[in-house]
Design an enzyme around this catalytic site. Structure first.
Site, PDB file in Angstrom:
ATOM      1  N   ASP A   1     -11.428  22.396  71.385  1.00 49.45           N
ATOM      2  CA  ASP A   1     -12.023  21.447  72.316  1.00 49.45           C
ATOM      3  C   ASP A   1     -11.197  20.177  72.483  1.00 49.45           C
ATOM      4  O   ASP A   1     -11.471  19.380  73.366  1.00 49.45           O
ATOM      5  CB  ASP A   1     -13.436  21.065  71.858  1.00 49.45           C
ATOM      6  CG  ASP A   1     -13.440  20.351  70.504  1.00 49.45           C
ATOM      7  OD1 ASP A   1     -12.397  20.368  69.824  1.00 49.45           O
ATOM      8  OD2 ASP A   1     -14.485  19.786  70.142  1.00 49.45           O
TER       9      ASP A   1
ATOM     10  N   ASP B   1     -10.371  26.293  66.135  1.00 46.32           N
ATOM     11  CA  ASP B   1     -10.368  24.919  65.675  1.00 46.32           C
ATOM     12  C   ASP B   1     -11.651  24.685  64.876  1.00 46.32           C
ATOM     13  O   ASP B   1     -12.646  25.387  65.083  1.00 46.32           O
ATOM     14  CB  ASP B   1     -10.311  23.972  66.880  1.00 46.32           C
ATOM     15  CG  ASP B   1     -10.352  22.519  66.477  1.00 46.32           C
ATOM     16  OD1 ASP B   1      -9.625  22.151  65.551  1.00 46.32           O
ATOM     17  OD2 ASP B   1     -11.129  21.763  67.085  1.00 46.32           O
TER      18      ASP B   1
ATOM     19  N   ASP C   1      -5.550  20.921  70.828  1.00 47.87           N
ATOM     20  CA  ASP C   1      -5.675  22.383  70.903  1.00 47.87           C
ATOM     21  C   ASP C   1      -5.054  22.958  72.173  1.00 47.87           C
ATOM     22  O   ASP C   1      -4.865  24.172  72.270  1.00 47.87           O
ATOM     23  CB  ASP C   1      -7.157  22.788  70.866  1.00 47.87           C
ATOM     24  CG  ASP C   1      -7.855  22.319  69.610  1.00 47.87           C
ATOM     25  OD1 ASP C   1      -7.262  22.461  68.532  1.00 47.87           O
ATOM     26  OD2 ASP C   1      -8.980  21.799  69.718  1.00 47.87           O
TER      27      ASP C   1
END
Length: 910
Positions: free
Chosen positions: A642, A332, A646
Site C-alpha cells: 500500500d 508488505d 511498494d
C-alpha cells in the site's frame, strides 16, 4: 522543461552547509523574486507522469493478439474472394472482442479514478521574513517550511529545528511507528528509514513541531524517484497472455501447414488452383476457432465482475487468471497484513500479566488476567489497584485523542498514545471524565534526550504521572505497587524479565510511574521526577495482524502458495507478526535483514529468497530485487502493498495488488488489482476466482477445439478423396461462432469446483494445451469427424439430396455436442451423481441450461426456417430425419466417458 538539483547527501551536511548550498536564509526564507526564478527553473512541486495513452490507441491495442491476427487475415482473404458475408462475420467477431476488452479496461480505470481523492495540500513557509500558507505545488528548493502536528510533509526537507517532532513515514519506509526527528548530521550510508534529520514528501507529522529547508521537489523527491523508476519499467505479460500467444502461434503454423498441404496435393492431382485455393481457405476457416477469443474475453470479464462484487478491481483482464496461477505471494506488512493501528495487547503490573483483546483504536475489547498461560475471565467491575493506576497513567500522561467516524476509530495525534487511550477505554476509563476530575496543571513534553513525558494533575493529593522508556523510568523509581495496592521495594530483575518476555513477542514496551506532588505545586520540571518515582507497570503494544489476513494466509498456504513477508519494519517485530500469522518456511520463521541481503552474492541471495519467509528493514530497491529473483527461478509472483515504497515491486510482479482505500496513489497506479476494502482476505477469493477462470477456460478450449478438429479433418479428407464437402465454409462459421459461443459462454459462469483451493499451483511452465488435454481434443475430434463424414455420406446416399445430407450432419454434430457439454460441466457431473444416488440434489445451473436451450432453438431455425435455408444452403428436415440426428447422442456418452478418463475436466492444473 523543468530541471532539478543534482542531489548531494543532504542528511550528511550540517545545517549551515545545506542553507549555503541552496542559497537560502534559515530565518527569513527566500525573496519573492528568487521564488519566481526558481519556480520557472524547477517547475511546480507535483509529480509529473507520462501522459496516458489516447482512447483510440488503447482500442487498437485490443487487436494486438496473434489469434485475432489470424481472424483478421481470414476475413481479408474471404473479402478478397468476394465472400463478404463470411468476411463481415469474422471481422464482427474481432470487433466484439476489442469492444469487450476496451470497455472492461475503461471501467477499471474509472473505478481507480474514483478512489483517488483530489486534495490540495497546503504548506506553511517563511518568505521574506513572513509566515505564509501556500499550496504545496508552489514550493521551490530553498524554501523554509514550518511543520506542525497533523501536517503532510509537502516536499523533501532537511530539518533545521525540531521540538518533539515525530513523523509517520510508513508509506515510504514501511516503519509501523512514527519516528522521532533530530537535526544532527548523519553518516552518508545511513539507510532511508534511519535518516532522522530528514522529512520526506508524503509523510505525516504526528506530533511536535519542526522547521526544514526544501531540498527536493516534484520528481526529484524520494517519492518522485520511485514513480520515475516505475515508468521506466516495461509491464510484464501474465502467464495467460504468454500461453495464449504461444498457443495462437502454434495454431497458426498448424493451419498454414495443413492449408498449404491441401493446396499442394490438390494441384498435384490435377485440380485447378482456384478450386484448391477455395478448399485451402475453407480448411483454414474450419481450423480457426473463431469463437475462442470472444469466449476467453467473456470468461475473464465474468471473473472480473465476480471479483468486483468482492471489492477487488481488476485493471487488466488477464490479471484475473494470473493470480490464480501464483506460486508465491510477497506481502508488505504494515497496513496490508496488519491493521496499521497500534494496539496494547499485554500489560504487566505487580508481578502479573494481563491480556488485552480487541484491535486498533476501537474501545471494544476486554482486559483479563493471564493464568497458566491463558487469559481468564475479564474484570467485571473493580480493577486491581496497580492495573488501574497503570491504565490511568497512560490515559492522563497523553496529548492525543480518539475520534469516531461511523464504525471506524482513528487517533488524533500519536498512534502510541492512541493505543494507550483505547486500552484504558476497554477497562471503562474515560479520558474526558478523568481530566475533568484531575485536570492537568503542567507537563513536560517527550524529548528524545530524556525519553519520557510527565504531567502534573490536580487532586488530593496532586500527582505526577510519567511514561517513557523502561531504562529512563527504572533508574528514577525506588518503589512499586503490589497486587494489594501497597508500596513495596522495586524488583528490577522481575521487571527486566517482563520487558524481555514482551520484547520477544515483538511488542513495543512503555513503562509507567507516578509520584505525589506538593499540595500547592503548579508546575514541574525534570528535577521533580529525577528520583522517588513509584513504578506502576508496563504496557506492550504492536501493530497487530488482521484476523482475516491470518485466515487468508492459511488458505493460500493450503493451496500450495508460499507467502513471504517483505517489510521495512524491524526484524523482531516482523518475525513476531509472521509467527502469529503462520508465515514460515518448514517449521520455523527464517528472517533476513536488508543489511544481510546487501552483503550476499547472487547465489546466496537466491538461496535466502527460497528459504526465507520474512525480509525486514529492506529498502524499496531490495523489495524489487527479491521479486526479480523469485521470477528468475520460474515463480509466478504476486505482490501486495500500500505504500510508495511498494510501488516498484508491485510494477515488477506478475500481478501487483494494492490497497485501494488506504494505499497511496503511486501504489494504486502501479498495481494490476486493487482491494477497495483493504481486506487482505480478498486475496484468497481472488486466487480462488483466478483458478476457476483458468479451469473454465480449459473447459471452453476442450469444448471448442474438437469441433474445429472434426471440421478440418472432414474438409481435408474430403478434398484429398475428391468427395463433396460435407460442410460448407459458411456453415462452418455458423458452427464456430453462433453455436459454439452460445454453448460455451455458459461454461464461463461455472462456479468453483470443490477442492480447488486444496490443489497446488499449476506448473508455471505448463502449456495452455497439456498432453492430457491434447489427447482429449484429438479423441473428441476423431468422433466428430466420423460423425460428420459418416452421417453426410449415409444421408446423401439414402436421400440423394446433398443439402439435406449436410444439414443432418450438422444437426447430428450439435446433438452430440450437447452431451459432450454436459460431460465437462458441473451440471453433468451433478446429474450423474444424482442418478447414482450419491447426491440428493442437482447443481443449480440456469445459465448452462439456458445456453443449451438457446443453441437447440437456433439449430431448429437453422434447418426449419426458409431464410436460413437460403442463407446457409441448409434444408428442412422431417421428424424422422430429426430422430436419426439424435441417434449419435448415446454414442457420445460412451466417448465422453473415455475422454474424461484421458483428462478429467475438473482437475486444477493437471
Amino acid at each position: 522543461m523543468p530541471v532539478q538539483l543534482s542531489l548531494p547527501l543532504y542528511h550528511q551536511l550540517s545545517q549551515p552547509e545545506v542553507i549555503e548550498y541552496l542559497t537560502s536564509d534559515g530565518s527569513a526564507g527566500l525573496s519573492a523574486e528568487e521564488v519566481a526564478s526558481r519556480y520557472e527553473k524547477y517547475g511546480p512541486n507535483e509529480l509529473r507522469f507520462k501522459p496516458g495513452k489516447p482512447a483510440w490507441l488503447r482500442f487498437l491495442q485490443q487487436f494486438h493478439q496473434p489469434l485475432l491476427y489470424i481472424l483478421l487475415l481470414a476475413g481479408t482473404i474471404k473479402a478478397f474472394l468476394g465472400s463478404w458475408t463470411n468476411a463481415s462475420v469474422i471481422w464482427g467477431v474481432t470487433l466484439i472482442n476489442a469492444i469487450i476488452g476496451y470497455v472492461q479496461e475503461a471501467k477499471a480505470e474509472g473505478a481507480i479514478a474514483s478512489l483517488a481523492k483530489a486534495v490540495t495540500t497546503e504548506a506553511t513557509v517563511l518568505r521574506e521574513g513572513q509566515t505564509l500558507r501556500i499550496p504545496s505545488q508552489d514550493l521551490v528548493p530553498g524554501d523554509i517550511v514550518l511543520l506542525a502536528s497533523g501536517d503532510k510533509v509537502p516536499a523533501d526537507l532537511r530539518l533545521l529545528k525540531v521540538r518533539n517532532l515525530q513523523v509517520d513515514e510508513s508509506a515510504l519506509t514501511g516503519e509501523s511507528l512514527p519516528g522521532s526527528k533530530a537535526i544532527e548530521p548523519l553518516p552518508g550510508d545511513t539507510p532511508l528509514a534511519e535518516r532522522t534529520n530528514m522529512a520526506y514528501a508524503g509523510s505525516f507529522v504526528t506530533f511536535g513541531q519542526g522547521k526544514g529547508i526544501v531540498v527536493s521537489t516534484a520528481n526529484a523527491t524520494e517519492v518522485g524517484q520511485i514513480s520515475q523508476s516505475m515508468e521506466s519499467r516495461v509491464s510484464l505479460s501474465t502467464p495467460l497472455t504468454r500461453k495464449f500467444a504461444q498457443f495462437s502461434r502454434t495454431l497458426l503454423y498448424a493451419i498454414l501447414t495443413l492449408a498449404t498441404l491441401t493446396f499442394a496435393i490438390g494441384l498435384g492431382r490435377g485440380k485447378s488452383w482456384i478450386d484448391m485455393f477455395e478448399a485451402a481457405v475453407a480448411l483454414a476457416v474450419s481450423a480457426i476457432p473463431e469463437g475462442l477469443p470472444a469466449v476467453v474475453t467473456i470468461t475473464l470479464a465474468i471473473g472480473v465482475n465476480r471479483m468486483a462484487r468482492r471489492h477487488a478491481i481488476i485493471r487488466k483482464l488477464p490479471a484475473v487468471e494470473a493470480l490464480g496461477s501464483a506460486t508465491v505471494i510477497c506481502s508488505d506488512k504494515t497496513g496490508t497484513l496488519t491493521e496499521n493501528q497500534m494496539t496494547v495487547q499485554s500489560i504487566y503490573t505487580e508481578g502479573q500479566y494481563y491480556a488485552v483483546s480487541g484491535g486498533g483504536y476501537s474501545p471494544k475489547g476486554e482486559i483479563s488476567l493471564i493464568t497458566d498461560g491463558n487469559p481468564g475471565s475479564p474484570f467485571a467491575e473493580e480493577l486491581p489497584p496497580a492495573l488501574g493506576d497503570c491504565l490511568v497513567a497512560g490515559l492522563l500522561c497523553n496529548d492525543s485523542g480518539l475520534k469516531q467516524t461511523g464504525e471506524d476509530w482513528s487517533v488524533v495525534g500519536d498512534p502510541t498514545e492512541g493505543a494507550l487511550i483505547a486500552a484504558a477505554a476497554k477497562a471503562g476509563l474515560s479520558q474526558l471524565r478523568l481530566l475533568s476530575l484531575t485536570p492537568r496543571l503542567d507537563a513536560i513534553p517527550f524529548e528524545s534526550e530524556y525519553q519520557y513525558m510527565a504531567t502534573l494533575h490536580d487532586g488530593i493529593p496532586r500527582l505526577i504521572y510519567v511514561k517513557g522508556s523502561v531504562e529512563s523510568l527504572m533508574r528514577r523509581c525506588s518503589q512499586m505497587i503490589d497486587r494489594y495496592g501497597q508500596m513495596t521495594a522495586l524488583n528490577a530483575q522481575q521487571i527486566e524479565q517482563a520487558v524481555e518476555t514482551m520484547a520477544e513477542q515483538g511488542l513495543r514496551v512503555l513503562a509507567f510511574a507516578k509520584k505525589a506532588a506538593a499540595t500547592h505545586q503548579h508546575s514541574i520540571d525534570h528535577e521533580d521526577i529525577e528520583t522517588g518515582l513509584v513504578f506502576l507497570g508496563l504496557q506492550g503494544m504492536i501493530d497487530p495482524p488482521r484476523p482475516e489476513a491470518i485466515a487468508a494466509v492459511h488458505a493460500c498456504q493450503s493451496a500450495g502458495i508460499r507467502v513471504k513477508m517483505i517489510t521495512g519494519d524491524h526484524l523482531v517485530t516482523a518475525r513476531a507478526i509472521a509467527e502469529r500469522m503462520g508465515i514460515k518456511t518448514a517449521a520455523q520463521v527464517l528472517a533476513f535483514e536488508g543489511k544481510q541481503l546487501a552483503q550476499m552474492d547472487n547465489h546466496q541471495l537466491a538461496q535466502a529468497v527460497v528459504d526465507g519467509s520474512v525480509f525486514a528493514r529492506v529498502a524499496p530497491t531490495q523489495k524489487l530485487q527479491l521479486v526479480e529473483v523469485l521470477q528468475s527461478q520460474g515463480e509466478i509472483v504476486a505482490m501486495t502493498g500500500d505504500g510508495v515504497n511498494d510501488a516498484p515491486a508491485l510494477k515488477q510482479a506478475d500481478i501487483g495488488i494494492a490497497m485501494g482505500k488506504g494505499g497511496t496513489e503511486v501504489a494504486r497506479e502501479s498495481a494490476d488489482m486493487l482491494l477497495t476494502d483493504d481486506n487482505f482476505a480478498s486475496i484468497k477469493a481472488a486466487v480462488e476466482e483466478g483458478r476457476t477462470v483458468y479451469q473454465n477456460l480449459r473447459k471452453a478450449i476442450s469444448f471448442l477445439l474438437p469441433v474445429n478438429g472434426g471440421e478440418s479433418m472432414t474438409i481435408l479428407i474430403s478434398t484429398l478423396l475428391a468427395r463433396d464437402l460435407p460442410i460448407l465454409s459458411l456453415q462452418v462459421l455458423w458452427l464456430n461462432m453462433i453455436n459454439s459461443v452460445t454453448m460455451t459462454v455458459p461454461l464461463a459462469f461455472e462456479a468453483k469446483s470443490p477442492g480447488i483451493m486444496q490443489s497446488p499451483p499449476r506448473n508455471p511452465n505448463e502449456p495452455l494445451i497439456t498432453k492430457k488435454l491434447l489427447r482429449r481434443i484429438l479423441a473428441v475430434s476423431l468422433f466428430n469427424w466420423i460423425l460428420i463424414f459418416g452421417m453426410f455420406e449415409w444421408a446423401k446416399s439414402t436421400t440423394g439430396d446433398i443439402a439435406v445430407a449436410r444439414t443432418m450432419a450438422i444437426q447430428s454434430l450439435v446433438a452430440a455436442r450437447v452431451i459432450y457439454l454436459l460431460s465437462i460441466s458441473q451440471l453433468g457431473m451433478s446429474l450423474v451423481n444424482y442418478l447414482r444416488r450419491q447426491s440428493t440434489s442437482i447443481t443449480n445451473a440456469p445459465i448452462l441450461i439456458l445456453g443449451i436451450v438457446a443453441a437447440v432453438a437456433l439449430q431448429i431455425l437453422f434447418s426449419q426456417w426458409g431464410v436460413m435455408n437460403s442463407l446457409f444452403a441448409t434444408a428442412t428436415l422431417t421428424g424422422h430425419q430429426w430422430l436419426i440426428c439424435l441417434l449419435p447422442m448415446p454414442l457420445m456418452v460412451l466417448w465422453a466417458i473415455f475422454a474424461n478418463v484421458i483428462d478429467p475436466p475438473h482437475c486444477h492444473g493437471k
